[in-house]
Motif scaffolding. Structure first.
Motif, short mmCIF file in Angstrom:
data_model
loop_
_atom_site.label_atom_id
_atom_site.label_comp_id
_atom_site.label_asym_id
_atom_site.label_seq_id
_atom_site.Cartn_x
_atom_site.Cartn_y
_atom_site.Cartn_z
N GLU A 99 48.02 38.20 40.05
CA GLU A 99 48.60 38.85 38.95
C GLU A 99 47.46 39.70 38.21
OE1 GLU A 99 51.72 37.90 35.25
OE2 GLU A 99 52.00 36.98 37.26
N PRO A 100 46.41 39.14 37.72
CA PRO A 100 45.47 39.97 37.12
C PRO A 100 44.93 41.15 37.71
CG PRO A 100 45.00 37.52 36.73
CD PRO A 100 45.97 37.60 37.82
N ASP A 101 45.00 41.03 39.02
CA ASP A 101 44.49 42.34 40.07
C ASP A 101 45.61 43.37 39.93
OD1 ASP A 101 41.88 41.08 40.21
OD2 ASP A 101 42.48 40.50 42.42
N ALA A 102 46.85 42.72 39.92
CA ALA A 102 47.89 43.67 40.08
C ALA A 102 48.15 44.34 38.76
CB ALA A 102 49.24 42.77 40.26
N GLN A 103 47.94 43.61 37.60
CA GLN A 103 47.87 44.21 36.32
C GLN A 103 46.92 45.47 36.16
OE1 GLN A 103 47.45 40.70 33.97
NE2 GLN A 103 49.56 40.74 33.46
N ARG A 104 45.63 44.92 36.48
CA ARG A 104 44.59 46.07 36.72
C ARG A 104 44.76 47.08 37.41
NH1 ARG A 104 41.16 42.69 35.86
NH2 ARG A 104 40.99 41.73 38.13
N PHE A 105 45.22 47.01 38.41
CA PHE A 105 45.65 47.98 39.51
C PHE A 105 46.77 49.18 38.60
CE2 PHE A 105 49.19 50.01 42.26
CZ PHE A 105 48.39 50.68 42.98
N LEU A 106 47.78 48.36 38.18
CA LEU A 106 49.11 49.07 37.59
C LEU A 106 48.61 49.98 36.35
CD1 LEU A 106 51.88 46.65 38.12
CD2 LEU A 106 51.39 48.74 39.24
N THR A 107 47.38 49.48 35.48
CA THR A 107 47.02 50.07 34.20
C THR A 107 45.73 50.92 34.39
OG1 THR A 107 45.73 48.11 33.68
CG2 THR A 107 48.15 48.35 33.05
N THR A 108 45.39 51.11 35.67
CA THR A 108 44.22 51.88 35.97
C THR A 108 44.51 53.34 36.63
OG1 THR A 108 42.73 49.96 36.16
CG2 THR A 108 42.08 52.10 37.01
N PRO A 109 43.87 54.44 36.19
CA PRO A 109 44.35 55.72 36.74
C PRO A 109 44.07 55.55 38.11
CG PRO A 109 43.51 56.03 34.30
CD PRO A 109 43.09 54.67 34.83
N HIS A 110 44.76 56.61 38.71
CA HIS A 110 44.68 56.53 40.36
C HIS A 110 44.59 57.81 40.81
CE1 HIS A 110 44.90 55.71 44.56
NE2 HIS A 110 44.42 54.40 44.32
N PRO A 111 43.49 58.27 41.55
CA PRO A 111 43.52 59.62 42.25
C PRO A 111 44.65 60.12 42.95
CG PRO A 111 41.67 58.29 43.20
CD PRO A 111 42.15 57.41 42.21
N GLN A 112 45.22 59.37 43.61
CA GLN A 112 46.48 59.55 44.25
C GLN A 112 47.71 59.93 43.46
OE1 GLN A 112 44.71 60.49 47.03
NE2 GLN A 112 46.82 60.20 47.96
N HIS A 115 45.44 60.92 38.56
CA HIS A 115 44.54 60.31 37.70
C HIS A 115 45.67 59.74 36.76
CE1 HIS A 115 41.11 61.28 39.73
NE2 HIS A 115 41.63 62.51 39.94
N ARG A 116 47.05 59.56 36.95
CA ARG A 116 47.79 58.69 35.88
C ARG A 116 47.81 57.12 36.29
NH1 ARG A 116 53.07 61.27 35.68
NH2 ARG A 116 52.71 61.55 37.87
N THR A 117 47.99 56.12 35.46
CA THR A 117 48.24 55.07 35.87
C THR A 117 49.56 54.86 36.82
OG1 THR A 117 49.42 54.09 33.96
CG2 THR A 117 47.07 54.30 33.94
#
Length: 144
Positions: A99-112, A115-117
Motif C-alpha cells: 500500500e505505501p508503494d501504491a500510494q507513492r506511485f499514485l502521488t508521484t508525477p509520471h512521464p507517461q 508529468h501529472r500524478t
C-alpha cells in the motif's frame, strides 16, 4: 484500449470498506448505482493520501463538505468517482504488493502521464483508464 480490472470486486470493496464485500462485478456495480455509504469516501481517501490537507481537498473535490455532512449516502455520480479511485488504488496495490508503494506511485508525477500524478489523471473516467493501462504495462514489464 480497455483492460479488465486489475483488482477483484472484493479488493475494491475493501478499499471502500463495504460490508458485505461485493463478490462479483455486478454486485459492485449495483452498490455503486444505488449510492455508496458516505463513509466509503472517507475510507478511500484515507488509504489514498497520508496528508490530512490533501485528504480534505480531495474529499471536497469529490463531494462538497456541506453535502457530505447532511447525507448518509453518496449519489450515483459521486459513488462512481469514489469507486473509480478505489479501483485505481486497489489495482496499484495489486501491482506494487504494498500500500505505501501504491500510494507513492499514485502521488508521484509520471512521464507517461504528461508529468501529472496518476491520482490527478484518474479524476476522470478516461484518465482512470490511462492510469490502469500504465499499471498493466508496469505489471507485465512492458515499455510504459
Amino acid at each position: 484500449m480497455t483492460f479488465p480490472d486489475m483488482a477483484s470486486p472484493a479488493e475494491i470493496g475493501a478499499v471502500l470498506q463495504l460490508k458485505p464485500l461485493p463478490q462479483t462485478p455486478e454486485e459492485l456495480e449495483y452498490m455503486v448505482a444505488a449510492g455508496l455509504p458516505k463513509e466509503a469516501l472517507g475510507a478511500s481517501v484515507q488509504r489514498l493520501l497520508t496528508n490530512l490537507q490533501d485528504r480534505r481537498k480531495l474529499m471536497n473535490e469529490l463531494v462538497p463538505e456541506a453535502t457530505y455532512k447532511r447525507r448518509t449516502r453518496l449519489n450515483a455520480e459521486e459513488s462512481e468517482k469514489v469507486a473509480r479511485l478505489a479501483r485505481i488504488l486497489a489495482g496499484a496495490i495489486h501491482v506494487w504488493s504494498s500500500e505505501p508503494d501504491a500510494q507513492r506511485f499514485l502521488t508521484t508525477p509520471h512521464p507517461q502521464l504528461d508529468h501529472r500524478t496518476p491520482l490527478e489523471v484518474a479524476r476522470t473516467e478516461l484518465g482512470g483508464r490511462r492510469v490502469e493501462g500504465l499499471l498493466w504495462a508496469i505489471y507485465y514489464g512492458l515499455p510504459a
